[in-house]
Design an enzyme around this catalytic site. Sequence first.
Site, mmCIF file in Angstrom:
data_model
loop_
_atom_site.group_PDB
_atom_site.id
_atom_site.type_symbol
_atom_site.label_atom_id
_atom_site.label_comp_id
_atom_site.label_asym_id
_atom_site.label_seq_id
_atom_site.Cartn_x
_atom_site.Cartn_y
_atom_site.Cartn_z
ATOM 1 N N ILE A 33 0.953 -1.137 -0.367
ATOM 2 C CA ILE A 33 -0.380 -0.010 -0.065
ATOM 3 C C ILE A 33 0.874 1.151 0.409
ATOM 4 O O ILE A 33 1.630 1.678 0.941
ATOM 5 C CB ILE A 33 -1.316 -0.221 1.153
ATOM 6 C CG1 ILE A 33 -1.768 -1.254 0.539
ATOM 7 C CG2 ILE A 33 -1.840 1.176 1.386
ATOM 8 C CD1 ILE A 33 -2.545 -1.132 2.525
ATOM 9 N N PRO A 34 0.905 1.728 -0.952
ATOM 10 C CA PRO A 34 2.091 2.788 -1.336
ATOM 11 C C PRO A 34 2.131 4.410 -0.581
ATOM 12 O O PRO A 34 1.927 4.927 -1.715
ATOM 13 C CB PRO A 34 2.182 2.839 -2.600
ATOM 14 C CG PRO A 34 0.424 2.678 -4.001
ATOM 15 C CD PRO A 34 0.740 1.421 -2.418
ATOM 16 N N CYS A 35 2.238 4.463 0.769
ATOM 17 C CA CYS A 35 1.928 5.495 1.028
ATOM 18 C C CYS A 35 2.798 6.119 1.014
ATOM 19 O O CYS A 35 2.783 7.158 0.757
ATOM 20 C CB CYS A 35 1.293 5.624 2.393
ATOM 21 S SG CYS A 35 2.634 4.706 3.422
ATOM 22 N N HIS A 36 3.760 6.228 0.434
ATOM 23 C CA HIS A 36 5.303 6.741 0.870
ATOM 24 C C HIS A 36 5.518 7.876 -1.260
ATOM 25 O O HIS A 36 5.939 8.549 -1.216
ATOM 26 C CB HIS A 36 6.689 5.823 -0.002
ATOM 27 C CG HIS A 36 6.557 4.968 -1.123
ATOM 28 N ND1 HIS A 36 6.087 3.674 -0.942
ATOM 29 C CD2 HIS A 36 6.556 4.852 -2.308
ATOM 30 C CE1 HIS A 36 5.648 3.076 -2.242
ATOM 31 N NE2 HIS A 36 6.074 3.813 -3.086
#
Length: 169
Positions: free
Chosen positions: A133-136
Amino acid sequence: MTLFFTLKQCSLGHVLIAQSKLGICAVLLGDEVEPLILELKSQFPQAELIAAGEDQERIASEVISLIEDPYTKHDLSLDIHGTKFQQHVWQALQNIPPGKTATYTEIAQQIDSPHAVRAVANACAANKLAAIIPCHRVIRKNGSLSGYRWGMERKRQLLAREAHGAYKH
């Protein structure tokens, strides 16, 4: 609840990958192993933790491949724990392609909660599935980087890797 976990190394440091019978429930990044294990225990205090077997090791290798090359296609089963709002945010994050970013404001608008920018940021901070889950990929409205649960340097590295990889893919 029983969780199978494995510890691996990658270019970002140590990775702890935990899986339930439903799928991956945690991908944690860090500089040292012990804090990762303690974090897993605190996130899932009722869980029985068991060292990963061969099947879980194969899935863990897929997670490492995804961290190293975010353009890798995957069909990993996920067991995501969070509020309904967090789930909406995390789904929106999964729609941001590698090499692209979105602002907290844009995510809030996408999930029909335009005034919930701070809540979107909190949902990003609560994400337990680093890289999957690419919160970056979420940045401030002015284009600058904001906090990252696993450290700003890792966020920079992930974004740089994706930007570089965009030229190859």
